[in-house]
Design a protein around this motif. Structure first.
Motif, PDB file in Angstrom:
ATOM      1  N   ARG A  71       0.724  -1.018  -0.299  1.00  0.00           N
ATOM      2  CA  ARG A  71      -0.135  -0.184   0.059  1.00  0.00           C
ATOM      3  C   ARG A  71       0.936   1.437  -0.078  1.00  0.00           C
ATOM      4  O   ARG A  71       0.358   2.264  -1.144  1.00  0.00           O
ATOM      5  CB  ARG A  71      -0.487   0.116   0.873  1.00  0.00           C
ATOM      6  CG  ARG A  71      -2.078  -1.112   1.240  1.00  0.00           C
ATOM      7  CD  ARG A  71      -3.139  -0.910   2.137  1.00  0.00           C
ATOM      8  NE  ARG A  71      -2.448  -1.332   3.801  1.00  0.00           N
ATOM      9  CZ  ARG A  71      -1.741  -1.728   3.823  1.00  0.00           C
ATOM     10  NH1 ARG A  71      -2.825  -3.693   2.972  1.00  0.00           N
ATOM     11  NH2 ARG A  71      -1.861  -2.744   4.756  1.00  0.00           N
ATOM     12  N   ASP A 165       0.131  -6.080  -4.910  1.00  0.00           N
ATOM     13  CA  ASP A 165      -0.940  -6.212  -4.754  1.00  0.00           C
ATOM     14  C   ASP A 165      -0.789  -6.335  -3.573  1.00  0.00           C
ATOM     15  O   ASP A 165      -0.476  -6.202  -2.289  1.00  0.00           O
ATOM     16  CB  ASP A 165      -0.543  -8.453  -4.863  1.00  0.00           C
ATOM     17  CG  ASP A 165      -1.711  -8.779  -4.504  1.00  0.00           C
ATOM     18  OD1 ASP A 165      -2.943  -8.382  -3.724  1.00  0.00           O
ATOM     19  OD2 ASP A 165      -1.915 -10.018  -5.137  1.00  0.00           O
ATOM     20  N   GLU A 166      -1.894  -5.115  -2.745  1.00  0.00           N
ATOM     21  CA  GLU A 166      -2.193  -5.072  -1.518  1.00  0.00           C
ATOM     22  C   GLU A 166      -2.801  -6.041  -0.692  1.00  0.00           C
ATOM     23  O   GLU A 166      -3.007  -6.112   0.510  1.00  0.00           O
ATOM     24  CB  GLU A 166      -3.098  -4.015  -2.039  1.00  0.00           C
ATOM     25  CG  GLU A 166      -2.668  -2.557  -2.600  1.00  0.00           C
ATOM     26  CD  GLU A 166      -2.889  -0.387  -2.321  1.00  0.00           C
ATOM     27  OE1 GLU A 166      -3.709  -0.813  -2.196  1.00  0.00           O
ATOM     28  OE2 GLU A 166      -2.764  -0.177  -2.926  1.00  0.00           O
ATOM     29  N   SER A 167      -3.081  -6.893  -1.441  1.00  0.00           N
ATOM     30  CA  SER A 167      -3.905  -7.986  -0.473  1.00  0.00           C
ATOM     31  C   SER A 167      -3.133  -8.845   0.110  1.00  0.00           C
ATOM     32  O   SER A 167      -3.010  -9.847   0.752  1.00  0.00           O
ATOM     33  CB  SER A 167      -5.289  -8.865  -1.211  1.00  0.00           C
ATOM     34  OG  SER A 167      -4.224  -9.707  -2.647  1.00  0.00           O
ATOM     35  N   ARG A 168      -1.407  -8.884  -0.145  1.00  0.00           N
ATOM     36  CA  ARG A 168      -0.202  -9.631  -0.204  1.00  0.00           C
ATOM     37  C   ARG A 168       0.155  -9.187   1.494  1.00  0.00           C
ATOM     38  O   ARG A 168       0.681  -8.087   1.398  1.00  0.00           O
ATOM     39  CB  ARG A 168      -0.031 -10.166  -0.566  1.00  0.00           C
ATOM     40  CG  ARG A 168      -0.248 -10.738  -2.037  1.00  0.00           C
ATOM     41  CD  ARG A 168       0.903 -11.205  -2.903  1.00  0.00           C
ATOM     42  NE  ARG A 168       0.354 -11.828  -3.706  1.00  0.00           N
ATOM     43  CZ  ARG A 168       0.753 -13.385  -3.938  1.00  0.00           C
ATOM     44  NH1 ARG A 168       1.508 -13.482  -3.022  1.00  0.00           N
ATOM     45  NH2 ARG A 168       0.247 -13.536  -5.264  1.00  0.00           N
ATOM     46  N   SER A 169       0.211 -10.156   2.739  1.00  0.00           N
ATOM     47  CA  SER A 169       0.943 -10.092   4.100  1.00  0.00           C
ATOM     48  C   SER A 169       2.082  -9.486   3.751  1.00  0.00           C
ATOM     49  O   SER A 169       3.184  -8.996   4.413  1.00  0.00           O
ATOM     50  CB  SER A 169       0.421 -10.315   4.833  1.00  0.00           C
ATOM     51  OG  SER A 169       0.677 -11.938   5.070  1.00  0.00           O
ATOM     52  N   GLU A 172       5.320  -8.807  -2.243  1.00  0.00           N
ATOM     53  CA  GLU A 172       3.913  -8.283  -2.616  1.00  0.00           C
ATOM     54  C   GLU A 172       5.288  -7.426  -4.939  1.00  0.00           C
ATOM     55  O   GLU A 172       5.199  -7.749  -5.015  1.00  0.00           O
ATOM     56  CB  GLU A 172       4.041  -6.917  -1.987  1.00  0.00           C
ATOM     57  CG  GLU A 172       4.927  -5.434  -2.063  1.00  0.00           C
ATOM     58  CD  GLU A 172       5.685  -6.180  -0.735  1.00  0.00           C
ATOM     59  OE1 GLU A 172       7.008  -5.885  -0.180  1.00  0.00           O
ATOM     60  OE2 GLU A 172       5.132  -7.004   0.453  1.00  0.00           O
TER      61      GLU A 172
END
Length: 228
Positions: A71, A165-169, A172
């Motif tokens: 992000r 990809d902002e869904s990855r913790s 990325e």
């Protein structure tokens, strides 16, 4: 040389630097950029809610975003108009050779994702030389550079690939490399060192940190390869 005088080519690059909560390493990086590439555009991206001091210089561009490297890097890239985006970690330490090679890479007109040779500062275990060798093998054998190798690509390509990809913790950077591969964007080595801190290996142990990175790396690589 101790100082690089950027030419017109370097003016087409903007460095995006995500800063984690409480991470003060960005100060050393900015000081280095001031000496080696004072005209390089850069944007620091702090985690929203982090109370550490921001730059006081009016010329230093910075912003805030929700916590998370993906992000923060996406937010840092937004609104920049330079042709090239260079994603640097706060503890990255480029050298004059780094900037010279970056200049030459861009001057060739290559439409590729570039990355540098990973080197570690002398703030970690002696076994970091094995980690450097492993990174070299991973890149040359599998074409999988990581974010601490200073990923460099055209801004247009970055958005065509869907950004980070902002869904990855985690991972990325790895995911963006795989996305580039799926879209036939060459992954190209820029033959110069980019230094980074080894403090995490010192704090958490070389073996434990290496095992964790390897496990996550190849687990994600397996998932990406199956998806492909």
């Amino acid at each position: 040389p101790s100082r690089v005088v950027p030419g017109p080519v370097l003016s087409t690059v903007a460095a995006v630097i995500p800063v984690g909560p409480g991470d003060r390493n960005w100060r050393g990086l900015i000081g280095l950029l001031d000496r080696l590439a004072p005209t390089l555009q850069r944007r620091l991206v702090f985690a929203r809610g982090d109370l550490q001091a921001r730059p006081r210089q009016p010329s230093e561009r910075w912003t805030e975003a929700s916590r998370g490297r993906a992000r923060q890097q996406n937010a840092g890239a937004a609104g920049l108009d330079q042709e090239w985006l260079w994603f640097l970690h706060a503890d990255s330490r480029p050298t004059a050779a780094t900037f010279s090679a970056l200049h030459d890479f861009i001057a060739t007109g290559a439409d590729a994702m570039g990355y540098f040779d990973l080197r570690f500062l002398d703030d970690g275990p002696a076994l970091m030389r094995l980690t450097e060798l492993g990174a070299w093998w991973r890149c040359r054998g599998f074409g999988l550079p990581f974010g601490d190798q200073g990923l460099l690509l055209r801004r247009q390509r970055f958005y065509e690939l869907g950004c980070f990809d902002e869904s990855r913790s985690y991972g990325e950077d790895h995911a963006l490399v795989w996305q580039a591969r799926r879209n036939a964007v060459p992954i190209q080595r820029i033959a110069a060192p980019l230094y980074t801190s080894a403090r995490k290996y010192r704090e958490h142990g070389w073996l434990a940190t290496t095992w964790r990175h390897q496990r996550l790396t190849w687990s994600q690589a397996w998932e990406e390869a199956r998806w492909r």
